[in-house]
Design an enzyme around this catalytic site. Structure first.
Site, PDB file in Angstrom:
ATOM      1  N   ASP A 315       0.820  -1.227   0.000  1.00 42.14           N
ATOM      2  CA  ASP A 315       0.000   0.000   0.000  1.00 42.14           C
ATOM      3  C   ASP A 315       0.848   1.270   0.000  1.00 42.14           C
ATOM      4  O   ASP A 315       0.308   2.374  -0.102  1.00 42.14           O
ATOM      5  CB  ASP A 315      -0.917   0.010   1.231  1.00 42.14           C
ATOM      6  CG  ASP A 315      -2.007  -1.050   1.114  1.00 42.14           C
ATOM      7  OD1 ASP A 315      -2.340  -1.451  -0.014  1.00 42.14           O
ATOM      8  OD2 ASP A 315      -2.508  -1.483   2.162  1.00 42.14           O
ATOM      9  N   LYS A 342      -5.713  -1.872  -7.431  1.00 44.64           N
ATOM     10  CA  LYS A 342      -6.045  -1.325  -6.103  1.00 44.64           C
ATOM     11  C   LYS A 342      -7.195  -0.325  -6.272  1.00 44.64           C
ATOM     12  O   LYS A 342      -7.925  -0.394  -7.250  1.00 44.64           O
ATOM     13  CB  LYS A 342      -4.797  -0.694  -5.477  1.00 44.64           C
ATOM     14  CG  LYS A 342      -3.723  -1.721  -5.119  1.00 44.64           C
ATOM     15  CD  LYS A 342      -4.164  -2.627  -3.987  1.00 44.64           C
ATOM     16  CE  LYS A 342      -3.135  -3.694  -3.667  1.00 44.64           C
ATOM     17  NZ  LYS A 342      -3.666  -4.674  -2.699  1.00 44.64           N
TER      18      LYS A 342
HETATM   19  C1  S3P Z   1      -5.202  -5.701   3.082  1.00 45.35           C
HETATM   20  C2  S3P Z   1      -4.420  -6.398   2.203  1.00 45.35           C
HETATM   21  C3  S3P Z   1      -3.814  -5.804   1.009  1.00 45.35           C
HETATM   22  C4  S3P Z   1      -3.827  -4.289   1.058  1.00 45.35           C
HETATM   23  C5  S3P Z   1      -5.124  -3.738   1.545  1.00 45.35           C
HETATM   24  C6  S3P Z   1      -5.437  -4.261   2.931  1.00 45.35           C
HETATM   25  C7  S3P Z   1      -5.795  -6.411   4.223  1.00 45.35           C
HETATM   26  O1  S3P Z   1      -4.493  -6.254  -0.137  1.00 45.35           O
HETATM   27  O2  S3P Z   1      -3.527  -3.751  -0.199  1.00 45.35           O
HETATM   28  O3  S3P Z   1      -5.083  -2.318   1.595  1.00 45.35           O
HETATM   29  O4  S3P Z   1      -6.245  -5.756   5.182  1.00 45.35           O
HETATM   30  O5  S3P Z   1      -5.815  -7.644   4.203  1.00 45.35           O
HETATM   31  P1  S3P Z   1      -4.089  -7.640  -0.836  1.00 45.35           P
HETATM   32  O6  S3P Z   1      -4.014  -8.633   0.226  1.00 45.35           O
HETATM   33  O7  S3P Z   1      -5.173  -7.958  -1.818  1.00 45.35           O
HETATM   34  O8  S3P Z   1      -2.774  -7.373  -1.508  1.00 45.35           O
END
Ligand code: S3P
Length: 434
Positions: A315, A342
């Protein structure tokens, strides 16, 4: 239309406490709601995303009292949720939608998940496919996108699943579904991703084993209420870490920040670029490590970002690209195609914005190359993506002219109070609400 108007220059000083961790806040409400008994959550993120999760559980009959950033959740046990009378609207939040889908797949009632325009464009096959192979009945819009209709029959079967991507959202979705499944769930991760779900499930009394990239959990386990203290969000702290690194004469301390090793890629990457970052007062806040983080200005240099750090800083790339634009030399990133799905296409949105500020930024299918140099002022389109908006606000500390950023209302999804906090720390930022 909310816009940021950022004057060039400024330096950052002082002790700063950023809001609570978004990932942990979502999970705390979800697990507390299906646990037996009363859980107290403190430091809860009052951002739109986590408030949408809270609202969804209230719609399913969970009593949640809120006093500032403290929640008291009257958990009703795993089978205590009630069928929601209306759609569960999850706004901008991919985490809320993907995790809730796993949890709802195991219920004995139907539900429908909806989101805003950005969330309705995001890929859901990564969760609907493994859930369907567990026996879940889910209907989705064309291309496996939201709205998602769940036909809950309470008959899931655990699976052994090799995840094609390192995604904590997919892993957590399956773990939540696993609580309602027969048999043993095994999830194999291609690379480590944030492990807040595993840690928090243990805090709620669940047994989970993690070894060699495989997470194993007996299906059908029940949860017992517990109290959760949410650390400050390292993903929000990252904006200030980069701002203090690139703005001359800066010296800030970020207090009580979550430093779970599956989230600290941003510190590692910035340090490799030459940043001056010191961690002090390390301690445990429940199941999560926290520390105070001191950041002082330092000259940065471009680097090749190692692929293994990508999921650990997923992120933080929008603001890391700003750091790269202010560094001496070239920064290269690959293996990061996830950034294109995203809240916006973050590779394209950042490349376009940096080019608008006169930076040489060349996007590729799964990454970007950025040559550090001077930043001019300019007009930036955030595409309604909170992290794009905040990243360019940080860039203004090194710009030679005013940066105006459009479509910034979604900053409230993860970092309510960003403008006031950043201004208090030394950024020349104003919110033009017109
Ligand atoms: C998150 C996982 C991430 C991240 C998101 C929050 C989470 O996504 O980008 O902002 O809380 O599990 P991904 O697991 O799809 O990469």
């Amino acid at each position: 239309m909310s816009r940021f108007h950022c004057s060039p220059g400024g330096c950052l000083r002082g002790e700063i406490r950023v809001p609570g961790d978004k990932s942990i806040s979502h999970r705390a409400v979800m697990l507390a709601s299906i646990a037996e008994g009363t859980s107290r959550i403190s430091g809860f993120l009052l951002g739109e995303d986590s408030l949408d999760t809270m609202r969804a559980f209230r719609q399913m009959g969970i009593e949640i009292e809120r006093d500032g950033d403290r929640l008291t959740v009257q958990g009703r046990g795993k089978t205590g949720l009630r069928a929601p009378a209306e759609d569960l609207y999850l706004g901008n939040s991919g985490t809320a939608m993907r995790l809730l889908l796993g949890l709802l797949a195991g219920q004995r009632f139907d539900s429908r998940l909806t989101g805003d325009a950005s969330l309705s464009r995001r890929p859901m096959a990564r969760v609907t496919e493994p859930l369907r192979s567990m026996g879940a009945r889910i209907e989705s819009a064309a291309g496996d996108r939201a709205p998602l209709q769940v036909h809950g029959r309470g008959e899931l079967q655990a699976i052994d699943y090799a995840m094609p991507i390192a995604s904590a959202q997919v892993k957590s979705c399956l773990l939540l579904a696993g609580l309602y499944a027969r048999g043993e769930l095994r999830i194999r991760e291609p690379a480590p991703s944030r492990d807040h779900s595993e840690r928090m499930l243990r805090s709620f009394g669940c047994e989970i084993e993690v070894a060699d990239g495989t997470i194993a959990m007996a299906g059908g386990q029940a949860l017992t209420a517990t109290d959760i203290d949410v650390p400050a969000d390292i993903s929000s702290a990252a904006f200030l870490m980069v701002a203090a690194s690139i703005a001359p004469d800066s010296d800030i301390t970020l207090c009580r920040v979550g430093v779970n090793p599956t989230r600290t890629g941003v510190i590692e990457i910035l340090r490799r670029m030459g940043a001056d970052i010191e961690l002090s007062n390390p301690r445990e806040l429940g199941a999560e490590p926290v520390a105070d983080i001191r950041v002082r200005s330092a000259p940065l240099r471009g680097i090749d970002i190692p692929a293994e750090l990508v999921p650990l800083a997923i992120d933080e790339f929008p603001v890391l690209f700003v750091a790269a634009a202010c560094a001496e030399g070239r920064t290269r990133l690959g293996d990061a195609a996830e950034l294109r799905v995203k809240e916006s296409d973050r590779i394209q949105a950042m490349a376009d914005g940096l080019v608008a500020l006169g930076v040489d930024a060349r996007p590729s299918a799964d990454g970007i190359e950025i040559d550090g140099g001077e930043l001019t002022g300019g007009r930036i389109e955030s595409h309604g993506d909170h992290r794009i908006a905040m990243a360019f606000a940080v860039a203004s500390t090194r710009a030679t002219g005013i940066i105006e950023i459009r479509d910034c209302a979604n900053v409230d999804t993860s970092f309510p109070g960003f403008v006031e906090l950043a201004r208090g720390a030394g950024l020349g930022i104003e919110n033009d609400d017109n």
